[in-house]
Design a protein around this motif. Structure first.
Motif, PDB file in Angstrom:
ATOM      1  N   ARG A   1      -3.532  45.934  -7.973  1.00  0.00           N
ATOM      2  CA  ARG A   1      -2.922  44.714  -8.497  1.00  0.00           C
ATOM      3  C   ARG A   1      -2.329  43.862  -7.379  1.00  0.00           C
ATOM      4  O   ARG A   1      -2.511  42.643  -7.344  1.00  0.00           O
ATOM      5  N   ILE A   2      -1.655  44.548  -6.434  1.00  0.00           N
ATOM      6  CA  ILE A   2      -1.036  43.784  -5.339  1.00  0.00           C
ATOM      7  C   ILE A   2      -2.101  43.131  -4.466  1.00  0.00           C
ATOM      8  O   ILE A   2      -2.010  41.950  -4.116  1.00  0.00           O
ATOM      9  N   THR A   3      -3.151  43.895  -4.114  1.00  0.00           N
ATOM     10  CA  THR A   3      -4.182  43.311  -3.243  1.00  0.00           C
ATOM     11  C   THR A   3      -4.873  42.138  -3.913  1.00  0.00           C
ATOM     12  O   THR A   3      -5.115  41.114  -3.267  1.00  0.00           O
ATOM     13  N   THR A   4      -5.195  42.269  -5.215  1.00  0.00           N
ATOM     14  CA  THR A   4      -5.855  41.130  -5.867  1.00  0.00           C
ATOM     15  C   THR A   4      -4.930  39.917  -5.866  1.00  0.00           C
ATOM     16  O   THR A   4      -5.381  38.785  -5.655  1.00  0.00           O
ATOM     17  N   MET A   5      -3.634  40.160  -6.056  1.00  0.00           N
ATOM     18  CA  MET A   5      -2.701  39.030  -6.071  1.00  0.00           C
ATOM     19  C   MET A   5      -2.659  38.344  -4.706  1.00  0.00           C
ATOM     20  O   MET A   5      -2.704  37.123  -4.600  1.00  0.00           O
ATOM     21  N   ILE A   6      -2.564  39.169  -3.650  1.00  0.00           N
ATOM     22  CA  ILE A   6      -2.516  38.603  -2.286  1.00  0.00           C
ATOM     23  C   ILE A   6      -3.795  37.811  -2.014  1.00  0.00           C
ATOM     24  O   ILE A   6      -3.765  36.680  -1.530  1.00  0.00           O
ATOM     25  N   LEU A   7      -4.948  38.414  -2.351  1.00  0.00           N
ATOM     26  CA  LEU A   7      -6.231  37.760  -2.076  1.00  0.00           C
ATOM     27  C   LEU A   7      -6.329  36.438  -2.835  1.00  0.00           C
ATOM     28  O   LEU A   7      -6.769  35.419  -2.299  1.00  0.00           O
ATOM     29  N   TYR A   8      -5.897  36.450  -4.097  1.00  0.00           N
ATOM     30  CA  TYR A   8      -6.057  35.247  -4.911  1.00  0.00           C
ATOM     31  C   TYR A   8      -5.175  34.109  -4.412  1.00  0.00           C
ATOM     32  O   TYR A   8      -5.592  32.966  -4.359  1.00  0.00           O
ATOM     33  N   THR A   9      -3.926  34.463  -4.015  1.00  0.00           N
ATOM     34  CA  THR A   9      -3.066  33.398  -3.483  1.00  0.00           C
ATOM     35  C   THR A   9      -3.581  32.919  -2.124  1.00  0.00           C
ATOM     36  O   THR A   9      -3.434  31.746  -1.790  1.00  0.00           O
ATOM     37  N   SER A  10      -4.207  33.812  -1.345  1.00  0.00           N
ATOM     38  CA  SER A  10      -4.724  33.353  -0.055  1.00  0.00           C
ATOM     39  C   SER A  10      -5.914  32.419  -0.252  1.00  0.00           C
ATOM     40  O   SER A  10      -6.202  31.593   0.615  1.00  0.00           O
ATOM     41  N   ILE A  11      -6.588  32.535  -1.409  1.00  0.00           N
ATOM     42  CA  ILE A  11      -7.642  31.544  -1.705  1.00  0.00           C
ATOM     43  C   ILE A  11      -7.031  30.156  -1.749  1.00  0.00           C
ATOM     44  O   ILE A  11      -7.566  29.202  -1.184  1.00  0.00           O
ATOM     45  N   LEU A  12      -5.871  30.046  -2.366  1.00  0.00           N
ATOM     46  CA  LEU A  12      -5.207  28.738  -2.448  1.00  0.00           C
ATOM     47  C   LEU A  12      -4.893  28.195  -1.064  1.00  0.00           C
ATOM     48  O   LEU A  12      -5.243  27.066  -0.727  1.00  0.00           O
ATOM     49  N   THR A  13      -4.237  29.016  -0.208  1.00  0.00           N
ATOM     50  CA  THR A  13      -3.823  28.495   1.095  1.00  0.00           C
ATOM     51  C   THR A  13      -5.013  28.274   2.023  1.00  0.00           C
ATOM     52  O   THR A  13      -4.961  27.411   2.883  1.00  0.00           O
ATOM     53  N   LEU A  14      -6.062  29.050   1.853  1.00  0.00           N
ATOM     54  CA  LEU A  14      -7.209  28.878   2.747  1.00  0.00           C
ATOM     55  C   LEU A  14      -8.035  27.656   2.379  1.00  0.00           C
ATOM     56  O   LEU A  14      -8.715  27.079   3.227  1.00  0.00           O
ATOM     57  N   THR A  15      -8.035  27.285   1.105  1.00  0.00           N
ATOM     58  CA  THR A  15      -8.923  26.190   0.704  1.00  0.00           C
ATOM     59  C   THR A  15      -8.187  24.874   0.491  1.00  0.00           C
ATOM     60  O   THR A  15      -8.827  23.869   0.196  1.00  0.00           O
ATOM     61  N   THR A  16      -6.865  24.878   0.609  1.00  0.00           N
ATOM     62  CA  THR A  16      -6.121  23.654   0.347  1.00  0.00           C
ATOM     63  C   THR A  16      -5.238  23.317   1.540  1.00  0.00           C
ATOM     64  O   THR A  16      -4.451  24.163   1.966  1.00  0.00           O
ATOM     65  N   PRO A  17      -5.346  22.102   2.098  1.00  0.00           N
ATOM     66  CA  PRO A  17      -4.444  21.729   3.174  1.00  0.00           C
ATOM     67  C   PRO A  17      -3.001  21.662   2.660  1.00  0.00           C
ATOM     68  O   PRO A  17      -2.778  21.375   1.478  1.00  0.00           O
ATOM     69  N   PRO A  18      -2.012  21.941   3.544  1.00  0.00           N
ATOM     70  CA  PRO A  18      -0.614  21.998   3.110  1.00  0.00           C
ATOM     71  C   PRO A  18      -0.144  20.760   2.345  1.00  0.00           C
ATOM     72  O   PRO A  18       0.578  20.894   1.346  1.00  0.00           O
ATOM     73  N   SER A  19      -0.600  19.584   2.795  1.00  0.00           N
ATOM     74  CA  SER A  19      -0.137  18.372   2.113  1.00  0.00           C
ATOM     75  C   SER A  19      -0.621  18.340   0.669  1.00  0.00           C
ATOM     76  O   SER A  19       0.073  17.880  -0.233  1.00  0.00           O
ATOM     77  N   GLU A  20      -1.823  18.887   0.447  1.00  0.00           N
ATOM     78  CA  GLU A  20      -2.372  18.922  -0.905  1.00  0.00           C
ATOM     79  C   GLU A  20      -1.618  19.922  -1.777  1.00  0.00           C
ATOM     80  O   GLU A  20      -1.397  19.686  -2.962  1.00  0.00           O
TER      81      GLU A  20
END
Lengths: 250, 274
Positions: A100-119
């Motif tokens: 559960r923890i790894t899937t959560m970390i991976l899923y949130t890293s999808i957000l930061t990897l695909t979205t620039p900070p300003s977005e």
């Protein structure tokens, strides 16, 4: 030392996930976190991890970067393992928890990897906009978040340079004892603080000369259109969440 | 102390460098930004380790992926003045800041005081500054302080990375004087990384031109700086003293020789006009 931090770093390519509306992405992440918090069954969790892998495939981000994020979180994972072994949970439950923890970390890293900070800040502003009912300045919150996010890479670069400068004067972080490491950290933190304050002041001045005013209504130069794909993804998350919640209740 | 690069590379920034720097020379390294100058000199101080090849600084060999417990033996012999002096300051007084490195290089207490005062005098900071807060100094004074920090522990090799930023005219002249005394009186090796070829031409003995991680030109400063067209190709401006002499030769056919200082050149021109 600090080169291998990939948390919060944006990776630029062109993928379906990259083109998504940041608000939709944030909403999906929130729904996903709730989902993995309530899902407590090995079959459901395995299905969720398959979905996570599928979405990761859609992003066209090299798998190495995801691995780096997980690797950066290794201390957290090890702590979780130790704590649970001390309490005496069974291996099955521990495995489920780690999954559960790894899937959560991976899923949130999808957000930061695909979205620039300003977005991301733009997304946060939209998601939090319901707080306007309580007369809260959401744009202020969003501004401070986006500024903080924007400075993460700069500060990492700067601390690297400071570490080098102090290393040349005899306190090397890498090749020294525990006491030496403490001195090196102290010698890094003080200049880092001073320079960050200076930088914040410079930034404030730069914004002021460009007539920035927090109280004026603001526009966004990126037009983030809400497409069908966004609705689809958010709806899918919602549907899975309801299904899982129903099955948990039943 | 001799510095020897043996097929040294660092990722894709510095590629396959072979180089030998002898004791008691002033070396200039020029090149456009991003050409790997800073990385090259950082390797001499073991701030980054080569990813390929071997680097010898005196008897100390630096190679990929090793841990060095005795790294301070090397760093005691190499002083590094960084581009942004603000990044190293963290003490409460100027005295502590200058003395900081010396404590780690096993200096005695009485020695430290003498050395600190000497170093401050050399860079031209008055003695009242000893107990001032370094965070209140101006940008130029901070830079001088950073230079004093290095001079104080008396290293064999001194590296200056872009030394001219934030220095005013008088301080620039003073810096040139300091570098010359370091060479003539103390027989130190000085390595200067800079874009300012006019400055370099005044003091260096040897010049290396870097381009995209390779050393593309090397040799005596007169040899290197004469090749104006080649320098332009690598985005380096030839020193004005030399380009003026070349221009005169091209337009009027008069040879006036290459001078280090602009004043000598003016005298030559005046003599000719008279």
């Amino acid at each position: 030392m600090l080169n291998n931090i990939s948390i919060g770093r944006y990776y630029e390519t062109n993928s379906k996930i990259h083109r998504m509306n940041p608000t939709a992405k944030l909403l999906s992440i929130i729904l996903f976190v709730i989902l993995s918090l309530i899902a407590n069954d090995i079959r459901i969790n395995l299905t969720i991890s398959v979905i996570v892998l599928l979405v990761m495939g859609l992003t066209h981000v090299p798998i190495k970067l995801y691995w780096k994020t997980l690797f950066g979180m290794r201390i957290l994972l090890i702590l979780v393992i130790i704590m649970n072994l001390v309490i005496g949970t069974s291996f099955q439950e521990l495995g489920l928890l780690l999954l559960r923890i790894t899937t959560m970390i991976l899923y949130t890293s999808i957000l930061t990897l695909t979205t620039p900070p300003s977005e991301i800040a733009y997304g946060i502003e939209n998601v939090l906009s319901f707080l306007k009912v309580f007369k809260l300045k959401v744009s202020k919150i969003a501004l401070s978040i986006s500024l903080a996010l924007r400075f993460i890479p700069t500060i990492i670069d700067q601390s690297n340079r400071i570490l080098k400068a102090q290393a040349s004067r005899g306190v090397d972080f890498r090749n020294s004892t525990f006491k030496g490491k403490l001195i090196a950290i102290k010698a890094m933190l003080i200049p880092l603080f001073v320079l960050s304050f200076k930088r914040a002041e410079d930034l404030g001045n730069a914004m002021e000369v460009r007539l920035y005013d927090i109280n004026k209504p603001r526009t966004n130069y990126r037009v983030n259109k809400w497409r069908f794909f966004d609705t689809y993804i958010v709806f899918m998350h919602l549907a899975i969440l309801t299904l899982v919640a129903m099955s948990m209740i039943v | 102390m001799e510095i020897k690069f043996e097929n040294v590379s660092f990722n894709n920034v510095v590629k396959d460098i072979n180089l030998k720097i002898e004791k008691g020379q002033i070396i200039g390294i020029v090149g456009s930004s991003g050409s790997g100058k800073t990385t090259l000199v950082e390797m001499i101080d073991a701030l980054v380790l080569p990813t390929n090849g071997r680097l010898l600084v005196g008897d100390f060999a630096l190679e990929k992926g090793k841990k060095y417990k005795n790294i301070n033996e090397l760093r005691f012999n190499v002083g590094f003045v960084f581009e942004d002096a603000n990044e190293q300051i963290f003490s409460n007084t100027v005295y502590d800041e200058v003395a900081f490195a010396m404590r780690y290089f096993k200096y005695k207490k009485e020695q430290i005081e003498v050395q600190v005062k000497k170093a401050l005098m050399m860079v031209g900071l008055p003695e009242e500054y000893l107990y001032k807060n370094p965070f209140n100094l101006s940008h130029g004074e901070t830079k001088k302080l950073a230079i004093a920090c290095v001079l104080a522990f008396n290293p064999e090799i001194i590296i200056f990375d872009e030394p001219l930023t934030a220095l005013d005219n008088a301080s620039k002249k003073n810096l040139i004087k300091i570098i010359r005394t370091l060479k003539t009186r103390y027989n130190k090796t000085v390595i200067i990384v800079s874009q300012d070829t006019d400055f370099l031409h005044k003091i260096v003995d040897k010049v290396y031109v870097m381009h995209k991680g390779n050393i593309v030109m090397a040799g005596n400063k007169y040899e290197v700086f004469q090749e104006e067209e080649l320098l332009n190709k690598y985005d380096v401006k030839a020193p004005s003293v030399i380009s003026f002499a070349k221009l005169v030769e091209k337009k009027k056919g008069i040879k006036i020789g290459y001078r280090d200082e602009i004043n000598d050149l003016i005298k030559d021109v005046y003599r000719y006009v008279k």
